[in-house]
Design a protein around this motif. Structure first.
Motif, PDB file in Angstrom:
ATOM      1  N   LYS A 125       0.749  -1.128   0.038  1.00 52.19           N
ATOM      2  CA  LYS A 125       0.067   0.181   0.080  1.00 52.19           C
ATOM      3  C   LYS A 125       1.186   1.224   0.067  1.00 52.19           C
ATOM      4  N   ALA A 162       2.368   6.694   1.734  1.00 56.46           N
ATOM      5  CA  ALA A 162       2.049   7.684   0.274  1.00 56.46           C
ATOM      6  C   ALA A 162       0.686   8.432   1.390  1.00 56.46           C
ATOM      7  N   ILE A 172      -6.249   5.584   3.308  1.00 54.76           N
ATOM      8  CA  ILE A 172      -7.282   6.137   2.525  1.00 54.76           C
ATOM      9  C   ILE A 172      -9.030   5.256   2.797  1.00 54.76           C
ATOM     10  N   ARG A 228     -11.114   3.203  -7.501  1.00 53.63           N
ATOM     11  CA  ARG A 228      -9.844   2.897  -8.788  1.00 53.63           C
ATOM     12  C   ARG A 228      -9.052   1.912  -8.231  1.00 53.63           C
ATOM     13  N   SER A 229      -9.351   1.569  -6.811  1.00 54.15           N
ATOM     14  CA  SER A 229      -8.166   0.523  -6.583  1.00 54.15           C
ATOM     15  C   SER A 229      -8.725  -0.911  -6.530  1.00 54.15           C
TER      16      SER A 229
HETATM   17  N1  COA Z   1      -4.508   4.788   1.366  1.00 53.41           N
HETATM   18  C1  COA Z   1      -5.257   3.687   0.346  1.00 53.41           C
HETATM   19  N2  COA Z   1      -3.917   3.252   0.359  1.00 53.41           N
HETATM   20  C2  COA Z   1      -3.487   3.698  -0.115  1.00 53.41           C
HETATM   21  C3  COA Z   1      -2.868   5.211  -0.698  1.00 53.41           C
HETATM   22  C4  COA Z   1      -3.561   5.523   0.301  1.00 53.41           C
HETATM   23  N3  COA Z   1      -3.155   6.819   1.086  1.00 53.41           N
HETATM   24  N4  COA Z   1      -2.071   5.376  -1.629  1.00 53.41           N
HETATM   25  C5  COA Z   1      -1.539   3.924  -1.895  1.00 53.41           C
HETATM   26  N5  COA Z   1      -2.720   2.553  -2.138  1.00 53.41           N
HETATM   27  C6  COA Z   1      -2.438   1.520  -2.452  1.00 53.41           C
HETATM   28  C7  COA Z   1      -3.216   1.738  -4.079  1.00 53.41           C
HETATM   29  O1  COA Z   1      -4.753   1.817  -3.608  1.00 53.41           O
HETATM   30  C8  COA Z   1      -2.963   0.231  -5.049  1.00 53.41           C
HETATM   31  O2  COA Z   1      -4.259  -0.713  -3.494  1.00 53.41           O
HETATM   32  P1  COA Z   1      -4.025  -1.690  -4.419  1.00 53.41           P
HETATM   33  O3  COA Z   1      -3.331  -2.776  -5.133  1.00 53.41           O
HETATM   34  O4  COA Z   1      -5.091  -3.184  -3.425  1.00 53.41           O
HETATM   35  O5  COA Z   1      -5.230  -1.563  -5.598  1.00 53.41           O
HETATM   36  C9  COA Z   1      -1.097  -0.027  -4.024  1.00 53.41           C
HETATM   37  O6  COA Z   1      -1.428   1.028  -2.622  1.00 53.41           O
HETATM   38  C10 COA Z   1      -0.613   0.522  -4.983  1.00 53.41           C
HETATM   39  O7  COA Z   1      -1.127   2.610  -5.362  1.00 53.41           O
HETATM   40  P2  COA Z   1      -0.262   3.124  -6.567  1.00 53.41           P
HETATM   41  O8  COA Z   1      -1.883   3.726  -6.974  1.00 53.41           O
HETATM   42  O9  COA Z   1      -1.306   1.656  -7.673  1.00 53.41           O
HETATM   43  O10 COA Z   1       0.766   2.993  -6.906  1.00 53.41           O
HETATM   44  P3  COA Z   1       1.115   4.075  -7.865  1.00 53.41           P
HETATM   45  O11 COA Z   1       2.504   3.775  -7.969  1.00 53.41           O
HETATM   46  O12 COA Z   1       0.697   3.901  -9.524  1.00 53.41           O
HETATM   47  O13 COA Z   1       0.914   5.754  -7.192  1.00 53.41           O
HETATM   48  C11 COA Z   1       0.583   7.344  -5.566  1.00 53.41           C
HETATM   49  C12 COA Z   1       0.876   5.884  -6.078  1.00 53.41           C
HETATM   50  C13 COA Z   1       1.224   7.455  -4.019  1.00 53.41           C
HETATM   51  C14 COA Z   1       0.970   8.077  -6.172  1.00 53.41           C
HETATM   52  C15 COA Z   1      -0.775   6.744  -6.059  1.00 53.41           C
HETATM   53  O14 COA Z   1      -0.844   5.385  -4.696  1.00 53.41           O
HETATM   54  C16 COA Z   1      -2.085   8.039  -4.598  1.00 53.41           C
HETATM   55  O15 COA Z   1      -1.765   9.289  -5.407  1.00 53.41           O
HETATM   56  N6  COA Z   1      -2.331   6.858  -3.717  1.00 53.41           N
HETATM   57  C17 COA Z   1      -3.064   7.827  -2.611  1.00 53.41           C
HETATM   58  C18 COA Z   1      -2.509   9.283  -1.708  1.00 53.41           C
HETATM   59  C19 COA Z   1      -2.837   9.959  -1.407  1.00 53.41           C
HETATM   60  O16 COA Z   1      -4.004  11.348  -1.102  1.00 53.41           O
HETATM   61  N7  COA Z   1      -2.863   9.847   0.512  1.00 53.41           N
HETATM   62  C20 COA Z   1      -3.735  11.159   1.206  1.00 53.41           C
HETATM   63  C21 COA Z   1      -3.247  11.795   1.641  1.00 53.41           C
HETATM   64  S1  COA Z   1      -3.441  12.840   2.664  1.00 53.41           S
END
Ligand code: COA
Length: 255
Positions: free
Chosen positions: A24, A63, A67, A248-249
């Motif tokens: 994650k 990350a 969420i 989206r996940s």
């Molecule tokens: N909360 C929960 N799950 C998260 C997460 C978060 N903050 N960030 C990443 N993940 C999970 C994704 O849902 C995904 O899960 P899945 O494999 O079950 O679908 C896994 O981690 C891998 O993430 P992914 O998005 O495929 O990786 P990426 O390299 O393409 O992108 C990020 C990485 C960090 C840019 C993107 O995951 C993202 O934007 N995450 C949210 C960040 C965010 O808004 N955080 C809160 C800030 S207040």
């Protein structure tokens, strides 16, 4: 306390705190926040620990808040949220803190570094604070600390428009001390932490207090942010943004 946070103490007085939830992208759950807080509290209470280093995994610092956790906690009192308890502790920690940022650093992954005494990054570091996009407000006293570090206009870009920024820009803004290849990053951060750990404690603590300024203002910012954050967390703006991210996940949800 959490299988996703590893804490190891070195003979040089450096406590290494490693986030380890690669599946994650090191998003922080309540248990992880609790483990991080406990590691800071016990560092302050330990004669053997003189500095802490926050690290992630190659290409993944953190990350941000998990969420799914935001969704499940929306109805609970935010004052008891592990994330809030952690950031309060972060602001109060007396032990010098160093961050080694390689790769993604979103939300608390960025704002945590504002509390660190030294911050190092690899060229792959990618900082972002998308609180407003998520229907939330800045946290970890970033609404107070960031404008003072980079000016209000730049802080508006980073906190309201959620502009991403890389290691070089972070260095130019004074948000990181140095940029170095991933392979050297942790070693350098730990070496600098060992130097902090070796300083005379009384002089170090007194100087740190002077450098960091009025702690009461940081605490006041944390209180104001927490109130606004709790209010926003329960809105449809925020809950809708969380649902969109989680949908989206799900397998098959991506184009
Ligand atoms: N909360 C929960 N799950 C998260 C997460 C978060 N903050 N960030 C990443 N993940 C999970 C994704 O849902 C995904 O899960 P899945 O494999 O079950 O679908 C896994 O981690 C891998 O993430 P992914 O998005 O495929 O990786 P990426 O390299 O393409 O992108 C990020 C990485 C960090 C840019 C993107 O995951 C993202 O934007 N995450 C949210 C960040 C965010 O808004 N955080 C809160 C800030 S207040």
């Amino acid at each position: 306390m959490s299988e996703h946070v590893a804490v190891t103490d070195g003979a040089d007085g450096v406590r290494l705190i490693t986030l380890n939830r690669p599946e994650k992208k090191n998003a922080l759950t309540g248990d992880m926040y609790d483990a991080l807080r406990a590691a800071l509290v016990s560092a302050d209470g330990s004669e053997a620990v003189g500095a802490v280093v926050f690290a992630g995994l190659p290409g993944i610092f953190c990350a941000g808040n998990d969420i799914a956790d935001f969704v499940s906690r929306a109805q609970m009192p935010f004052t008891e949220a592990p994330s809030l308890r952690f950031v309060r502790q972060l602001a109060r920690t007396q032990t010098p803190m160093v961050a080694a940022v390689d790769g993604i650093a979103v939300g608390i992954g960025t704002t945590l570094t504002l509390h660190c005494d030294l911050v190092y990054a690899s060229p792959a570091a990618r900082f972002r604070m998308p609180f407003v996009e998520l229907g939330l407000v800045p946290e970890a006293a970033s609404s107070y600390l960031l404008p003072r570090r980079v000016g209000r206009l730049k802080a508006t870009e980073l906190l309201l428009l959620s502009e991403p920024f890389g290691a070089d820009e972070a260095e130019a803004l004074g948000l990181v001390n140095g940029v170095m290849p991933s392979g050297m990053l942790l070693e350098h951060a730990c070496a600098q932490a060992a130097r902090l750990a070796a300083l005379p404690r009384g002089a170090r603590a007194a100087s740190r207090k002077l450098i960091r300024g009025d702690q009461a203002l940081v605490e006041a910012a944390l209180d104001a942010e927490a109130e606004a954050f709790e209010r926003q967390l329960r809105t449809e703006e925020a809950q809708g943004a969380f649902r969109a991210f989680l949908a989206r996940s799900k397998p098959g949800a991506r184009a």
